[in-house]
Design a protein around this motif. Structure first.
Motif, short mmCIF file in Angstrom:
data_model
loop_
_atom_site.label_atom_id
_atom_site.label_comp_id
_atom_site.label_asym_id
_atom_site.label_seq_id
_atom_site.Cartn_x
_atom_site.Cartn_y
_atom_site.Cartn_z
N ALA A 63 40.70 77.66 29.73
CA ALA A 63 41.41 76.58 29.05
C ALA A 63 42.68 76.21 29.78
CB ALA A 63 41.72 76.99 27.61
N ALA A 64 43.38 77.22 30.32
CA ALA A 64 44.61 76.94 31.06
C ALA A 64 44.32 76.12 32.32
CB ALA A 64 45.31 78.26 31.42
N VAL A 65 43.22 76.45 33.02
CA VAL A 65 42.84 75.69 34.22
C VAL A 65 42.50 74.25 33.84
CG1 VAL A 65 41.14 75.51 36.07
CG2 VAL A 65 42.05 77.75 35.41
N LEU A 66 41.78 74.07 32.74
CA LEU A 66 41.43 72.72 32.30
C LEU A 66 42.68 71.93 31.93
CD1 LEU A 66 39.32 70.61 31.58
CD2 LEU A 66 39.14 71.66 29.31
N ARG A 67 43.61 72.57 31.22
CA ARG A 67 44.85 71.88 30.85
C ARG A 67 45.61 71.44 32.10
NH1 ARG A 67 45.19 75.89 26.78
NH2 ARG A 67 46.53 77.16 28.11
N SER A 68 45.67 72.30 33.09
CA SER A 68 46.37 71.95 34.33
C SER A 68 45.72 70.74 35.00
CB SER A 68 46.37 73.16 35.27
OG SER A 68 46.93 72.84 36.52
N GLU A 69 44.40 70.72 35.03
CA GLU A 69 43.68 69.60 35.67
C GLU A 69 43.94 68.28 34.93
OE1 GLU A 69 41.07 68.12 38.68
OE2 GLU A 69 42.10 70.04 38.42
N LEU A 70 43.93 68.34 33.59
CA LEU A 70 44.13 67.14 32.81
C LEU A 70 45.56 66.63 32.91
CD1 LEU A 70 42.06 68.00 29.60
CD2 LEU A 70 41.45 66.42 31.43
N GLU A 71 46.53 67.54 32.84
CA GLU A 71 47.94 67.12 32.91
C GLU A 71 48.24 66.45 34.23
OE1 GLU A 71 50.12 67.05 30.56
OE2 GLU A 71 48.69 67.91 29.14
N LYS A 72 47.59 66.90 35.31
CA LYS A 72 47.83 66.30 36.62
C LYS A 72 47.38 64.83 36.62
CE LYS A 72 44.97 67.28 39.87
NZ LYS A 72 44.20 68.02 40.90
N HIS A 73 46.25 64.54 35.96
CA HIS A 73 45.73 63.17 35.99
C HIS A 73 46.34 62.29 34.89
CE1 HIS A 73 42.56 65.26 38.33
NE2 HIS A 73 42.49 64.11 38.97
N ARG A 74 46.87 62.88 33.82
CA ARG A 74 47.43 62.05 32.74
C ARG A 74 48.67 61.29 33.21
NH1 ARG A 74 46.05 66.47 28.89
NH2 ARG A 74 44.38 65.65 27.54
N SER A 75 49.32 61.80 34.24
CA SER A 75 50.53 61.11 34.71
C SER A 75 50.21 59.86 35.52
CB SER A 75 51.38 62.07 35.56
OG SER A 75 50.67 62.51 36.69
N LEU A 76 48.96 59.75 36.03
CA LEU A 76 48.63 58.61 36.89
C LEU A 76 48.69 57.27 36.14
CD1 LEU A 76 45.73 60.12 39.03
CD2 LEU A 76 48.11 59.78 39.66
N PRO A 77 48.05 57.11 34.96
CA PRO A 77 48.15 55.81 34.27
C PRO A 77 49.59 55.44 33.93
CG PRO A 77 46.38 57.13 33.35
CD PRO A 77 47.15 58.02 34.25
N LEU A 78 50.38 56.43 33.57
CA LEU A 78 51.78 56.15 33.23
C LEU A 78 52.54 55.62 34.44
CD1 LEU A 78 54.08 56.31 31.19
CD2 LEU A 78 54.46 58.69 31.92
N VAL A 79 52.30 56.21 35.61
CA VAL A 79 52.96 55.74 36.83
C VAL A 79 52.49 54.35 37.21
CG1 VAL A 79 53.24 56.20 39.30
CG2 VAL A 79 53.35 58.08 37.67
N LEU A 80 51.18 54.12 37.12
CA LEU A 80 50.65 52.80 37.47
C LEU A 80 51.17 51.72 36.52
CD1 LEU A 80 46.96 53.71 38.36
CD2 LEU A 80 48.76 52.97 39.93
N ALA A 81 51.33 52.06 35.24
CA ALA A 81 51.82 51.07 34.27
C ALA A 81 53.22 50.60 34.61
CB ALA A 81 51.77 51.64 32.86
#
Length: 613
Positions: A63-81
């Motif tokens: 679960a910790a590995v999955l959380r790390s993977e998701l958090e890395k990609h969640r920042s991309l839409p925010l930056v692009l916006a």
């Protein structure tokens, strides 16, 4: 009667009866079966508990590995916006600007390993995408029907797991609403995340893992056949709600063929790439709203091994216990026969003891006689050693007699001259001259007295025990006896004194050792014909001991001579016996010290190491 004569009788008496042994075998069988069953059950529970803790820890790690993977990609839409170029493209699209943003999204996808990154305008049409070079490019496609677009336009951001309409590959779509500087909504930034690498890592671990959404639908899994299946049966209403916006196969939303653990790890049976096996099912929260990670850890072999080992240990323990009981039973049967055998053997033993006692008494008398002879030999050896030391001392005195005689003759001649001078002063009635000359005579006689006292003390035989002795005083005494020899050989003597140091030794014997070493140095310097002969004597403290170092600038000692220097009858002198240094080392050893040589580039160096008093 000898004990060997009793063996035939004992073999008859000691034959065990059958009844106690049959009863012991029955008891062993009952206890063995009961112990194996109880131990197996306890081991099974213990193994399940251990495996459950391990599975829970493994689920938390996944679960910790999955959380790390998701958090890395969640920042991309925010930056692009918030990216000015992306906002400008959706506000005022053009070929040059589209090409520039396409290339930026392509580089960003490569760096973050995102499956796809694309921008949708306010109508849901893709204006730029990271896959713009591919035949399956999203540019120009209408995605207004996709739930992640409508939700992002309504609430500002959205997350939606679905199959791609073009690629047909499953993934998580992360969407973020975009607005210009005036706050007007211009479109949506979308990042698609695929979990192929993560699922491959889970498959490589050998422990099936899968992630279920709030509806119980499996989205991410290391077993491809389980994707879009459910952890529990669903109603028709739930199925319709889940299928909204999705295009799934006919096997989708079918429940898994085994029960999934809820809050606590549990033992389940599931078929994964083979026949059904036992697994420990554990789950952990992933921090994504409603997503739960489930992990299956293999349990069948581990539990079977634990139960087998426990049963084997239980059987072994019961067998050992029954073996001990059997030994006690056997000993009880042997006790009476042994008692009778001991009575018969005791008489024979007493007879043998009497015979042996006579032999031991004779051997003891012989041993006492040998001890007395050894003591007498030791006493003779000690007396011989003392005599040898004294003989060495007298031999040394003989060698230095000429030098001492010359030292005494000089003050005697001076006394005679001074006496004649006194007579002359008396005739002239010169009282002051008489007094001055008489004082000179007194000094000369005192010098003669110190030399003769030193000779008398040195020649005296002594066996005193070690006491506190000043090394400098022993050196002074040796130099008094060798003054004439040193002067005749024109040897320069240097001293490094330590008046406060005391050592455990006998003064006369220590003086004898120093005198022997100094005399050897003088002879070596004379034989070598050194142009400027020098001799140094120093006293220094070393830790809890004291060292007396005697060094010269003569030819030194070769490796061959140094190795056998303290061996009896080994000498480099034409008329020497090779016992001087052996006696010196023996004397120093009697003080609890050591006499050794020290390597030197010029001359020989002898070191006397003694205990500090």
């Amino acid at each position: 009667m000898a004990f060997s004569d009793l063996q035939p009788r004992l073999s008859t008496v000691l034959r065990p009866t059958e009844r106690p042994w049959i009863g012991l075998a029955v008891v062993w069988l009952v206890l063995a079966v009961g112990a194996a069953l109880i131990a197996g059950e306890l081991a099974r529970r213990q193994a399940e508990g251990d495996l459950a803790r391990q599975a829970q820890a493994g689920a938390a790690l996944h679960a910790a590995v999955l959380r790390s993977e998701l958090e890395k990609h969640r920042s991309l839409p925010l930056v692009l916006a918030q990216d000015p170029e992306a906002v400008a493209l959706l506000t005022d699209p053009g070929p040059a600007r589209t090409d520039q943003v396409d290339r930026k999204l392509e580089r960003l996808a490569e760096q973050t390993r995102a499956a796809a990154i694309y921008l949708l305008d306010a109508k849901g049409v893709a204006r730029a995408a990271s896959n713009w070079r591919l035949p399956t490019s999203f540019v120009g496609e209408d995605y207004s029907f996709r739930p992640y677009f409508t939700r992002a336009m309504q609430t500002g951001d959205a997350e939606f797991f679905a199959l791609g309409t073009v690629s047909g590959r499953p993934g998580l779509y992360l969407a973020r609403r975009m607005a210009d500087a005036d706050g007007r909504v211009v479109g949506v930034a979308v990042v698609k995340v695929e979990f192929d690498a993560l699922e491959a890592d889970w498959r490589g671990s050998g422990e099936p893992a899968y992630v279920a959404d709030p509806s119980g639908v499996i989205l991410i899994t290391s077993v491809p056949d389980w994707r879009f299946r459910t952890v529990a049966p669903m109603s028709d209403a739930q199925r319709r709600q889940v299928l909204t916006g999705q295009t799934l196969g006919h096997d989708a939303l079918a429940p898994l063929p085994f029960r999934t653990a809820d809050a606590r790890p549990a033992l389940v049976t599931a078929a994964v790439d083979g026949p059904p096996e036992s697994w420990i099912a554990a789950s952990a929260d992933t921090a994504t709203p409603g997503w739960t990670l489930h992990l299956l850890s293999p349990a069948g072999t581990a539990i079977l091994v634990a139960v087998s080992n426990a049963r084997a240990v239980a059987l072994l323990a019961v067998t050992l216990l029954m073996g001990a009981v059997g030994v006690l039973l056997r000993r009880r049967q042997l006790a009476e026969a042994q008692m009778r055998a001991e009575e018969a053997a005791r008489a024979d033993l007493e007879r043998r003891i009497d015979e042996r006692t006579v032999e031991l008494r004779a051997a003891n008398d012989e041993l006492n006689r040998q001890i007395d002879e050894r003591r007498a030999a030791e006493a003779g050896r000690e007396m011989l050693r003392e005599e040898l030391v004294q003989a060495n001392k007298l031999a040394t005195l003989g060698q230095i007699a000429a030098g001492v005689a010359h030292e005494i003759n000089q003050p005697v001649a001076a006394i005679r001259t001074s006496a004649e001078t006194v007579l002359a002063y008396l005739k002239r009635d010169d009282g002051e001259g008489v007094t001055r000359t008489a004082n000179r005579i007194a000094e000369l006689t005192a010098r003669i007295g110190s030399i003769t006292d030193e000779l008398r003390a040195f020649s005296r035989k002594t066996t005193s025990r070690p006491s506190a002795v000043s090394p400098d005083e022993a050196i002074d005494g040796a130099l008094v006896l060798l003054t004439g020899r040193l002067r005749a050989s024109r040897i320069a003597v240097t001293r490094a004194k330590a008046p406060s140091l005391k050592v455990l030794a006998d003064r006369v014997r220590l003086e004898q050792v120093i005198l022997n070493l100094v005399q050897n140095a003088v002879e070596a310097l004379d034989e070598a014909g050194v142009a400027e002969p020098r001799l140094s004597l120093s006293v220094a403290a070393t830790g809890d001991g004291v060292e007396i170092v005697i060094a010269d600038n003569g030819p030194g000692l070769s490796d061959e001579i140094a190795g056998a220097l303290f061996t009896p009858f080994v000498t480099t002198k034409a008329t020497g016996l090779g016992l001087g240094l052996v006696i010196c080392r023996d004397i120093v050893a009697s003080f609890g010290g050591e006499l050794n040589t020290r390597p030197s580039d010029a001359g020989a160096v002898f070191v006397i190491s003694l205990k500090a008093a």
